[in-house]
Design an enzyme around this catalytic site. Structure first.
Site, short mmCIF file in Angstrom:
data_model
loop_
_atom_site.label_atom_id
_atom_site.label_comp_id
_atom_site.label_asym_id
_atom_site.label_seq_id
_atom_site.Cartn_x
_atom_site.Cartn_y
_atom_site.Cartn_z
N GLU A 50 42.61 59.26 31.33
CA GLU A 50 42.93 57.95 31.89
C GLU A 50 41.77 57.45 32.74
O GLU A 50 40.98 58.26 33.24
CB GLU A 50 44.21 58.03 32.73
CG GLU A 50 44.20 59.11 33.78
CD GLU A 50 45.61 59.52 34.23
OE1 GLU A 50 45.91 59.37 35.41
OE2 GLU A 50 46.40 59.99 33.39
N LYS A 108 39.77 56.24 35.96
CA LYS A 108 39.95 56.56 37.37
C LYS A 108 39.79 55.27 38.17
O LYS A 108 38.68 54.78 38.36
CB LYS A 108 38.93 57.61 37.82
CG LYS A 108 39.12 57.99 39.27
CD LYS A 108 38.38 59.26 39.63
CE LYS A 108 38.66 59.65 41.06
NZ LYS A 108 38.18 58.67 42.03
N ASP A 131 39.50 52.68 41.09
CA ASP A 131 38.82 52.77 42.37
C ASP A 131 39.69 52.04 43.39
O ASP A 131 39.49 50.86 43.67
CB ASP A 131 37.44 52.13 42.25
CG ASP A 131 36.48 52.69 43.26
OD1 ASP A 131 36.87 53.59 44.02
OD2 ASP A 131 35.33 52.22 43.28
N TYR A 182 50.35 57.23 38.26
CA TYR A 182 49.70 58.18 37.35
C TYR A 182 50.34 59.56 37.35
O TYR A 182 49.88 60.46 36.66
CB TYR A 182 48.20 58.28 37.62
CG TYR A 182 47.81 58.70 39.03
CD1 TYR A 182 48.10 59.98 39.50
CD2 TYR A 182 47.14 57.82 39.86
CE1 TYR A 182 47.74 60.36 40.78
CE2 TYR A 182 46.77 58.19 41.15
CZ TYR A 182 47.08 59.46 41.60
OH TYR A 182 46.73 59.84 42.86
N LYS A 208 32.86 61.32 36.63
CA LYS A 208 32.42 60.09 37.30
C LYS A 208 31.33 59.37 36.51
O LYS A 208 30.50 60.00 35.86
CB LYS A 208 31.87 60.44 38.70
CG LYS A 208 32.86 61.12 39.61
CD LYS A 208 34.00 60.21 40.03
CE LYS A 208 33.71 59.43 41.29
NZ LYS A 208 33.60 60.19 42.53
N CYS A 255 2.61 27.67 46.78
CA CYS A 255 2.93 28.59 45.70
C CYS A 255 2.02 29.82 45.76
O CYS A 255 0.80 29.68 45.83
CB CYS A 255 2.77 27.87 44.36
SG CYS A 255 2.90 28.97 42.94
N CYS A 301 -0.40 29.48 42.45
CA CYS A 301 -1.39 28.42 42.24
C CYS A 301 -1.75 27.66 43.51
O CYS A 301 -2.65 26.83 43.50
CB CYS A 301 -0.90 27.44 41.18
SG CYS A 301 0.46 26.40 41.74
N CYS A 342 7.70 25.44 43.17
CA CYS A 342 6.27 25.15 43.16
C CYS A 342 6.10 23.80 42.49
O CYS A 342 6.67 23.55 41.43
CB CYS A 342 5.54 26.23 42.36
SG CYS A 342 3.96 25.70 41.70
N CYS A 398 0.19 25.36 37.24
CA CYS A 398 0.49 26.70 37.77
C CYS A 398 0.57 27.70 36.61
O CYS A 398 1.38 27.52 35.69
CB CYS A 398 1.81 26.68 38.54
SG CYS A 398 2.29 28.31 39.17
O1 D41 Z 1 43.14 56.58 38.92
C1 D41 Z 1 43.02 57.38 39.83
N1 D41 Z 1 42.32 57.07 40.89
C2 D41 Z 1 43.65 58.73 39.76
C3 D41 Z 1 43.66 59.54 40.89
C4 D41 Z 1 44.23 59.21 38.57
N2 D41 Z 1 44.26 58.43 37.46
N3 D41 Z 1 44.80 60.43 38.55
C5 D41 Z 1 44.79 61.23 39.63
N4 D41 Z 1 45.37 62.45 39.54
C6 D41 Z 1 45.38 63.26 40.58
C7 D41 Z 1 46.01 64.60 40.45
C8 D41 Z 1 45.63 65.25 39.15
C9 D41 Z 1 45.57 65.51 41.56
C10 D41 Z 1 47.48 64.43 40.50
C11 D41 Z 1 44.23 60.80 40.86
C12 D41 Z 1 44.30 61.71 41.95
N5 D41 Z 1 44.89 62.92 41.79
C13 D41 Z 1 43.79 61.43 43.27
N6 D41 Z 1 43.54 60.25 43.80
C14 D41 Z 1 43.09 60.42 45.04
C15 D41 Z 1 43.04 61.73 45.32
C16 D41 Z 1 43.48 62.38 44.21
#
Ligand code: D41
Length: 676
Positions: A122, A124, A126, A233, A322, A416, A419, A434, A440
């Site tokens: 999935e 992640k 932010d 999640y 990441k 400029c 030139c 300019c 130029c």
């Molecule tokens: O989308 C996320 N930021 C995300 C964070 C995610 N999709 N899954 C996550 N799954 C976990 C566990 C596996 C530990 C249940 C998480 C996070 N943890 C998480 N977010 C912040 C600290 C941990």
């Protein structure tokens, strides 16, 4: 007056309230969890008003799980502490393919199974991790992650987030604690910041900070005014219910119970599956409506998860892969001004090289004087550099606390740097220019680079460095000189053999066959981009008519305003420009006639949107063919769109077309239409 019950409210009112609550929750679920609204917003609002009125009349009917009760009215003095019944773990990170393969190998070793492991993958998000508790289907408590053991009680603030169900759908276990991520979608973030700036208030640095700041408001009304969203999640705790055996099934169950889960989640096989997913999401990333900083892989089988357990607060069965950081710190060595095609001076920061967004960056644009002043970047400053996707790197902000004493503000040069002509800045304009025009060298170089560029005349092999050499040698002064260049002459340049010289000359000759929109765009008239060039070409049909037109006439072209019309007129009135256009036309530049407005073709007046990849044509070639036959190209699907042409891996435009009932053509159908 109706007959009153002992409790005060008549039975009919109580029934209607229950009915409205149920209906609104259902609509809410369709809208937020399924992203598939059942009724227009106005209908939702109407029912909400009715419910509010009833609850105002009979306050005893206003239960805390009512959809009207999302905004608590009383600000809390401070957030209470919530001890998590099940600790909120953290995630280990992986920064490379190798680290992901190691993760997968460790899991197989520990489980002692040689087969491929199934992972739930999935994006992640932010944002900010939260926990939400439900008892008998009703949302009772929400908390931040805190240190994982104890978080802050943000129940009232979470209630304001529409994607969080206040009441679960039937089938949900009696006691349930879920985990998810609160975030601010990018569109909402941009709008919120714009409005904050307009009010003279502080804007947020990024969507993550915006989400965090919004959730930590003591007054829930403030949180309610922020465009927050939430994906769930995972499941932390269930009492009195059957649990599925796989994480992916858990997500589906959560969805059925009323939660919004991330639509991009998917089951993949083994490390290869994970890495493939990572690349796919990496490509989609720029178009996702929310900010992500990587993807997460979780062992899908819950029994395997249990066997793996966790070490020091992080599960062994999950890892966050990441993306390369899009922001990095570095210092500004110098600030210089670059001169563009129209003379515009762009301040550029020369940087201590820094690795960001997957590349090493040593220059970053500061856009214009207003931006430079607003961000107040000075030589020697420590700055945050941002490079998101393919966007050119920019200075996001300065760290004022790291400024060296005596660093001076940058001033706009009065002449400029290339030139020496005076620099002028029109009133109320962000851009300084300019005033040298073609005297130029920088402007001459940029004009020719633009003329030869891919979307203009597309002269293969005539790169920026070459143009600079040719202008420095004074073999080129204007684009019109290109067609007198000889292969023998080119062959005398550094690093240019006879063969490449001949190839380049052939490419210059080949570029004479172009299209009218490309030609008009190539001239580099101020404010005439590709879309305007296209509109001008379609309206006037040839160069002669456009050259003769006064600005009032040019203004009649759709989407051409008075400023652009004036620039177009001024360009052709200028004797030097006129001479260049004459020479260009005299050198044999030609284009096929466009279908005139009065000749009807199958495509005349039709509006096309392209999505996905076509096999037989590039996107540009398809667009040109459409325009050539009298059609129009648009970037987005609306009710006015006549056709959406869908190639391989189409984007969200296809979904929108389906929703709006717009005719969709596949590649074969589109080619047939063109050939008619
Ligand atoms: O989308 C996320 N930021 C995300 C964070 C995610 N999709 N899954 C996550 N799954 C976990 C566990 C596996 C530990 C249940 C998480 C996070 N943890 C998480 N977010 C912040 C600290 C941990």
């Amino acid at each position: 007056m109706c007959a009153q019950q002992a409790s005060g409210a008549p039975r009919s009112a109580a029934a209607r309230v229950a009915d409205l609550k149920e209906t609104l929750e259902r609509y809410n679920y369709r809208y937020h969890a399924l992203d598939d609204p059942q009724v227009p917003d106005a209908e939702y609002d109407r029912l909400m008003l009715e419910l509010r009125a009833l609850e105002a009349q009979y306050p005893e009917l206003a239960a805390p799980d009512s959809p009207t009760q999302r905004v608590g009215s009383v600000p809390v003095a401070a957030f209470g502490a919530v001890r998590h019944r099940v600790a909120m773990l953290s995630l280990d990170n992986a920064f490379s393919d190798d680290e992901v393969r190691d993760f997968d190998r460790r899991i197989r070793e520990r489980l002692n199974i040689p087969n491929t492991i199934r992972y739930s993958a999935e994006p992640k998000l932010d944002g900010l991790a939260i926990s939400a508790r439900y008892e008998n289907g009703v949302f009772v408590q929400g908390a931040t992650r805190g240190d994982g053991e104890t978080g802050e009680d943000i129940t009232l603030n979470l209630r304001t987030i529409k994607a969080l169900p206040l009441k679960l759908r039937s089938g949900a276990p009696p006691v349930l604690e879920v985990r998810g991520e609160v975030f601010m979608p990018l569109a909402g973030f941009a709008k919120f910041n714009q409005e904050a700036l307009a009010r003279g208030e502080k804007s947020f640095v990024n969507p993550r900070n915006a989400a965090a700041g919004s959730l930590r408001q003591l007054d829930p009304k403030m949180t309610a005014a922020r465009p927050l969203d939430l994906f769930i999640y995972g499941l932390a705790l269930v009492e009195g219910g059957e649990l599925p055996g796989q994480h992916s099934e858990t997500l589906q169950a959560l969805r059925r119970w009323g939660f919004k889960i991330c639509p991009q989640s998917r089951v993949v096989e083994g490390a290869d599956g994970c890495l493939g997913y990572y690349r796919e999401i990496g490509v989609q990333r720029a178009e996702l409506p929310y900010q992500i900083d990587g993807v997460v892989y979780k062992v899908d089988d819950l029994e395997q998860q249990r066997q793996l357990g966790f070490v020091s607060r992080a599960p062994r069965w999950a890892v966050a892969h990441k993306f390369p950081a899009e922001e990095a710190l570095t210092t500004v060595r110098d600030i210089e001004f670059q001169v563009g095609r129209t003379g515009a001076l762009t301040p550029v920061a020369r940087l201590e090289p820094v690795f960001v967004g997957g590349v090493t960056v040593s220059n970053a644009t500061l856009h214009n004087m207003d931006e430079l002043t607003r961000k107040d970047v000075r030589v020697g400053d420590t700055v945050v550099i941002r490079r998101a996707g393919d966007v050119i790197p920019e200075v996001a902000r300065v760290l004022p606390e790291r400024r060296v004493a005596g660093a001076a503000m940058v001033v706009l040069p009065s002449v400029c740097p290339v030139c020496g002509s005076p620099v002028v800045r029109e009133a109320e304009q962000a851009v300084a220019r300019c005033s040298g025009g073609r005297t130029c060298a920088a402007q001459r170089k940029e004009e020719i680079k633009h003329f030869a560029s891919r979307r203009a005349l597309d002269i293969q092999g005539l790169g920026d460095k070459l143009v600079e050499q040719l202008v420095d040698r004074e073999w080129l002064r204007t684009p019109a000189d290109l067609f007198s260049l000889q292969a023998e002459q080119l062959a005398t340049l550094e690093r240019m053999g006879d063969k490449s010289a001949q190839k380049l000359q052939a490419a210059i000759i080949a570029a004479k066959h172009t299209t009218l929109p490309r030609f008009l765009y190539a001239l580099g008239i101020r404010d005439v981009g590709e879309a305007t060039a296209l509109a001008l070409a379609q309206h006037f049909g040839d160069v002669a008519a456009l050259r003769a037109a006064a600005d009032e006439v040019i203004q009649r072209v759709p989407d051409v305003g008075p400023v652009v019309a004036k620039h177009v007129e001024a360009y052709f009135r200028d004797p030097e420009n006129a001479a260049i256009v004459d020479r260009l036309l005299g050198s044999g530049i030609t284009w096929p006639a466009l279908a005139p407005a009065n000749v009807h073709t199958e495509l005349s007046g039709k509006s096309f949107v392209l999505t996905g990849t076509l096999e037989t044509l590039t996107r540009e070639a398809a667009a040109e063919a459409i325009v050539q036959q009298g059609g129009k190209i648009s970037g987005s699907v609306s009710k006015k769109t006549s056709y959406v042409v869908a190639g391989a891996e189409p984007g969200s435009k296809l979904n929108k077309a389906q929703t709006l009932g717009i005719a969709i053509l596949d590649e074969a159908e589109f080619m047939k239409l063109l050939k008619k």
